[in-house]
Design a protein around this motif. Structure first.
Motif, PDB file in Angstrom:
ATOM      1  N   THR A 229      -5.409  -5.642   0.597  1.00 39.71           N
ATOM      2  CA  THR A 229      -4.004  -5.666   1.030  1.00 39.71           C
ATOM      3  C   THR A 229      -3.861  -5.085   2.426  1.00 39.71           C
ATOM      4  O   THR A 229      -3.187  -5.662   3.291  1.00 39.71           O
ATOM      5  CB  THR A 229      -3.132  -4.879   0.032  1.00 39.71           C
ATOM      6  OG1 THR A 229      -3.287  -5.462  -1.261  1.00 39.71           O
ATOM      7  CG2 THR A 229      -1.665  -4.922   0.435  1.00 39.71           C
ATOM      8  N   ARG A 230      -4.499  -3.931   2.658  1.00 33.58           N
ATOM      9  CA  ARG A 230      -4.382  -3.280   3.970  1.00 33.58           C
ATOM     10  C   ARG A 230      -4.911  -4.157   5.095  1.00 33.58           C
ATOM     11  O   ARG A 230      -4.416  -4.131   6.215  1.00 33.58           O
ATOM     12  CB  ARG A 230      -5.166  -1.958   3.963  1.00 33.58           C
ATOM     13  CG  ARG A 230      -4.289  -0.759   3.674  1.00 33.58           C
ATOM     14  CD  ARG A 230      -5.103   0.505   3.576  1.00 33.58           C
ATOM     15  NE  ARG A 230      -5.616   0.993   4.861  1.00 33.58           N
ATOM     16  CZ  ARG A 230      -4.866   1.559   5.796  1.00 33.58           C
ATOM     17  NH1 ARG A 230      -3.576   1.678   5.615  1.00 33.58           N
ATOM     18  NH2 ARG A 230      -5.392   2.002   6.914  1.00 33.58           N
TER      19      ARG A 230
ATOM     20  N   PRO B 173       0.818  -1.192   0.000  1.00 41.90           N
ATOM     21  CA  PRO B 173       0.000   0.000   0.000  1.00 41.90           C
ATOM     22  C   PRO B 173       0.859   1.252   0.000  1.00 41.90           C
ATOM     23  O   PRO B 173       2.047   1.203   0.307  1.00 41.90           O
ATOM     24  CB  PRO B 173      -0.785  -0.097   1.300  1.00 41.90           C
ATOM     25  CG  PRO B 173      -0.499  -1.414   1.877  1.00 41.90           C
ATOM     26  CD  PRO B 173       0.727  -1.951   1.229  1.00 41.90           C
TER      27      PRO B 173
ATOM     28  N   LEU C 273       0.885  -0.194   7.708  1.00 41.53           N
ATOM     29  CA  LEU C 273       0.443  -0.364   6.325  1.00 41.53           C
ATOM     30  C   LEU C 273      -0.563  -1.496   6.210  1.00 41.53           C
ATOM     31  O   LEU C 273      -1.518  -1.424   5.461  1.00 41.53           O
ATOM     32  CB  LEU C 273       1.640  -0.695   5.424  1.00 41.53           C
ATOM     33  CG  LEU C 273       2.758   0.328   5.336  1.00 41.53           C
ATOM     34  CD1 LEU C 273       3.930  -0.260   4.571  1.00 41.53           C
ATOM     35  CD2 LEU C 273       2.261   1.588   4.655  1.00 41.53           C
TER      36      LEU C 273
ATOM     37  N   LEU D 177       1.789  -7.113  11.612  1.00 40.31           N
ATOM     38  CA  LEU D 177       1.692  -5.768  11.053  1.00 40.31           C
ATOM     39  C   LEU D 177       2.811  -5.549  10.043  1.00 40.31           C
ATOM     40  O   LEU D 177       3.922  -6.035  10.239  1.00 40.31           O
ATOM     41  CB  LEU D 177       1.815  -4.708  12.160  1.00 40.31           C
ATOM     42  CG  LEU D 177       0.918  -4.877  13.394  1.00 40.31           C
ATOM     43  CD1 LEU D 177       1.210  -3.750  14.383  1.00 40.31           C
ATOM     44  CD2 LEU D 177      -0.551  -4.869  13.000  1.00 40.31           C
ATOM     45  N   ALA D 178       2.508  -4.802   9.002  1.00 33.06           N
ATOM     46  CA  ALA D 178       3.554  -4.315   8.095  1.00 33.06           C
ATOM     47  C   ALA D 178       3.715  -2.831   8.373  1.00 33.06           C
ATOM     48  O   ALA D 178       2.731  -2.086   8.367  1.00 33.06           O
ATOM     49  CB  ALA D 178       3.144  -4.547   6.641  1.00 33.06           C
ATOM     50  N   VAL D 179       4.936  -2.419   8.640  1.00 31.45           N
ATOM     51  CA  VAL D 179       5.208  -1.023   9.003  1.00 31.45           C
ATOM     52  C   VAL D 179       6.354  -0.507   8.137  1.00 31.45           C
ATOM     53  O   VAL D 179       7.367  -1.193   7.981  1.00 31.45           O
ATOM     54  CB  VAL D 179       5.573  -0.917  10.510  1.00 31.45           C
ATOM     55  CG1 VAL D 179       5.874   0.526  10.890  1.00 31.45           C
ATOM     56  CG2 VAL D 179       4.449  -1.470  11.382  1.00 31.45           C
ATOM     57  N   ASP D 180       6.159   0.704   7.554  1.00 27.90           N
ATOM     58  CA  ASP D 180       7.213   1.226   6.680  1.00 27.90           C
ATOM     59  C   ASP D 180       8.320   1.898   7.502  1.00 27.90           C
ATOM     60  O   ASP D 180       8.228   2.007   8.727  1.00 27.90           O
ATOM     61  CB  ASP D 180       6.626   2.148   5.604  1.00 27.90           C
ATOM     62  CG  ASP D 180       6.012   3.405   6.187  1.00 27.90           C
ATOM     63  OD1 ASP D 180       6.181   3.660   7.390  1.00 27.90           O
ATOM     64  OD2 ASP D 180       5.336   4.130   5.428  1.00 27.90           O
TER      65      ASP D 180
ATOM     66  N   ALA E 249      -6.436  -2.581  -2.932  1.00 28.11           N
ATOM     67  CA  ALA E 249      -5.738  -1.811  -1.893  1.00 28.11           C
ATOM     68  C   ALA E 249      -6.326  -2.133  -0.519  1.00 28.11           C
ATOM     69  O   ALA E 249      -5.598  -2.296   0.468  1.00 28.11           O
ATOM     70  CB  ALA E 249      -5.867  -0.318  -2.190  1.00 28.11           C
TER      71      ALA E 249
ATOM     72  N   PRO F  82       2.528   4.562   1.305  1.00 20.12           N
ATOM     73  CA  PRO F  82       2.916   4.971   2.652  1.00 20.12           C
ATOM     74  C   PRO F  82       2.047   6.135   3.141  1.00 20.12           C
ATOM     75  O   PRO F  82       1.322   6.738   2.372  1.00 20.12           O
ATOM     76  CB  PRO F  82       4.371   5.393   2.492  1.00 20.12           C
ATOM     77  CG  PRO F  82       4.555   5.651   1.043  1.00 20.12           C
ATOM     78  CD  PRO F  82       3.545   4.844   0.303  1.00 20.12           C
ATOM     79  N   GLY F  83       2.129   6.441   4.380  1.00 21.66           N
ATOM     80  CA  GLY F  83       1.357   7.561   4.936  1.00 21.66           C
ATOM     81  C   GLY F  83       0.463   7.099   6.050  1.00 21.66           C
ATOM     82  O   GLY F  83       0.204   7.838   6.991  1.00 21.66           O
ATOM     83  N   ASP F  84      -0.064   5.913   5.971  1.00 23.57           N
ATOM     84  CA  ASP F  84      -0.848   5.347   7.055  1.00 23.57           C
ATOM     85  C   ASP F  84       0.006   4.327   7.773  1.00 23.57           C
ATOM     86  O   ASP F  84       0.761   3.615   7.141  1.00 23.57           O
ATOM     87  CB  ASP F  84      -2.088   4.639   6.518  1.00 23.57           C
ATOM     88  CG  ASP F  84      -3.082   5.618   5.951  1.00 23.57           C
ATOM     89  OD1 ASP F  84      -3.457   5.437   4.795  1.00 23.57           O
ATOM     90  OD2 ASP F  84      -3.444   6.558   6.666  1.00 23.57           O
TER      91      ASP F  84
END
Ligand code: SF4
Ligand code: SF4
Lengths: 77, 373
Positions: B278-279, A10, A17, B21-24, B275, A12-14
């Motif tokens: 996926t989220r 997805p 993710l 969780l997926a975290v950027d 989307a 980025p920003g939230d």
């Protein structure tokens, strides 16, 4: 999401993710919880916020138990 | 928590909630989390299915593994070595299956070994012969799912054996022992009309979730009979609306769908949103991606329904799909549907022949009409 499939991820920003309920137990195909698909946007937002808060709690070093510290230091997983 | 560094950030499994969780990178930085560097090459699977035996005496007609009473169970040390390899690779969840895992009396040791390696152990069982005492020994599993395909005769319709009551007793024993318990419910043409009752019963028995499964043509189920047992085209068309109704009625029990059911979302605009899927961490065909399987002999496969291989072909397929998948808005999640079903129809790389969009596209192509949107 994988190194080869970054376009799947997805925008980025939230944060986080992705939130995936992970304890399901099936030994053949992989299952995914669909409850939130049918929930209102407000409920989804609340779940993402709660997941972030839970992550923030576990990320605080003073709240980490031995297992957490061990996992945090483990190479690649 | 358990962390795995990726090029885009990290996967994180929480310790105190059953969440992945997926975290950027920005999110990680804001929480001062430093993941280990990502490994080169394709990411490891998130979940691996580990066959701990090929032995089972139930004789279910649709067994995808073709398990038999004379099957084989590797030594405990061998299974632990396989678990160590998976932990080293960064896998999060190991799902024990078989065969019937309960034929092993060292399951508590295996669950503890997995926990000790940082893996989350879960298990699927028929529940046949599970006693209250045995259930208490299985508390180290994060969750155990019992195959429960229907109330009374519906169970026998799917499995060819009349053991619904045994499965119910197993669920009751696990719930009483404090084990997080789910039900695995295979949908067939004959049982789908009463699926709501099955889910109601699973909830009443104390299941925290029910996993809906597509009937797949693999092992003993790969026969001509498959064609009359799979869902009809009309049932597939009605699936999204039914899923919505079942989900509402099942609360507080959660509903799961298996990866092969995502093509059935394609005709419902409210579900066919890649989307959003996926989220919410909803996976389609993850063979060779987030999923892998270890056979009882230790061979790796992209999924337990597929022959051994390292998943390269599946990843290549995901990069270059055929129509109508190539222009499908949910391809990024669905990946063209179930390879095991496509393989049964003669071409493992063909779009899923039971996807309603694929059926419509082929129908239009056969009649020379413009392709349906
Ligand atoms: S058209 Fe292909 S990608 Fe789209 S839902 Fe159907 S099988 Fe999946
Ligand atoms: S082939 Fe793909 S869709 Fe089918 S069961 Fe395996 S992972 Fe799921």
């Amino acid at each position: 999401m994988s190194a080869e499939r970054d376009s799947d991820r997805p925008e980025p920003g939230d944060v986080p993710l992705v939130v995936r309920s992970s304890a399901g137990a099936n030994c053949s195909s992989v299952g995914s919880v669909v409850d939130l698909l049918f929930a209102t946007a407000a409920v989804s937002t609340a779940v993402f916020a709660a997941a972030w808060a839970a992550l923030a709690r576990e990320a605080r070093p003073e709240d980490q138990d031995d297992a957490t510290q061990r996992d945090n230091n483990a190479p690649a997983g | 928590m358990r962390l795995r560094g990726e090029t885009w950030g990290a996967w994180i499994r929480l310790e105190h909630a059953p969440l992945l969780l997926a975290v950027d990178h920005a999110g990680l930085a804001s929480l001062a989390i430093t993941p280990p560097p990502p490994r080169p090459g394709p990411s490891a699977p998130l979940e691996v299915h580990v066959a701990v035996t090929s032995q089972c005496s139930a004789g279910c007609t649709g067994c995808y593994l073709d398990a038999t009473p004379g099957g084989h169970s590797p030594e405990k040390g061998e299974i632990v070595r396989r678990l160590e390899g998976l932990a080293d690779a960064g896998v999060f969840t190991v799902a024990f299956g078989g065969g019937e895992p309960l034929v092993r009396d060292d399951l508590p040791d295996l669950a503890r070994a997995a926990r000790g390696l940082g893996l989350l152990p879960v298990m699927t069982t028929s529940g046949l012969g599970l006693t209250a005492r045995r259930a208490t020994e299985l508390r180290d599993f994060a969750q155990i799912n019992v195959s429960y395909d229907g109330v009374g005769a519906d169970y026998a319709e799917v499995r060819g054996i009349d053991a619904a009551r045994h499965a119910e007793r197993a669920i009751e024993a696990l719930v009483a022992a404090g084990v997080r318990t789910g039900a695995n419910v295979v949908l067939t043409r004959a049982t789908m009309p009463r699926a709501a009752d099955t889910l109601e019963r699973a909830k009443a028995l104390g299941c925290v979730d029910a996993q809906l499964l597509r009937y797949k043509p693999r092992g003993r189920a790969a026969s001509l009979e498959y064609l009359s047992r799979r869902l009809s085209a009309d049932q597939v068309r009605r699936f999204p609306a039914l899923l919505r109704a079942w989900s509402a009625r099942a609360r507080p029990m959660s509903l799961r769908v298996d990866c092969s059911m995502i093509p059935w979302f394609s005709t419902d605009p409210s579900l066919a949103d890649a989307a959003r899927l996926t989220r919410l961490g909803i996976f389609g065909c993850e063979a060779g991606g987030h999923l892998a399987a270890l056979s009882v002999d230790g061979a790796t496969a992209p999924c337990s329904f597929l022959p051994p291989g390292d998943g390269d072909l599946h990843r290549a397929h995901a990069r270059a799909p055929r129509e109508p998948c190539a222009s499908c808005p949910i391809f990024a999640v669905c990946k063209g549907g179930c390879r095991a079903v496509s393989a049964f129809s003669g071409d493992p790389w063909a779009p899923d022949p039971e996807c309603p969009k694929v059926v419509a596209w082929r129908g239009a192509a056969a009649h020379g009409r413009p392709e349906p949107a």
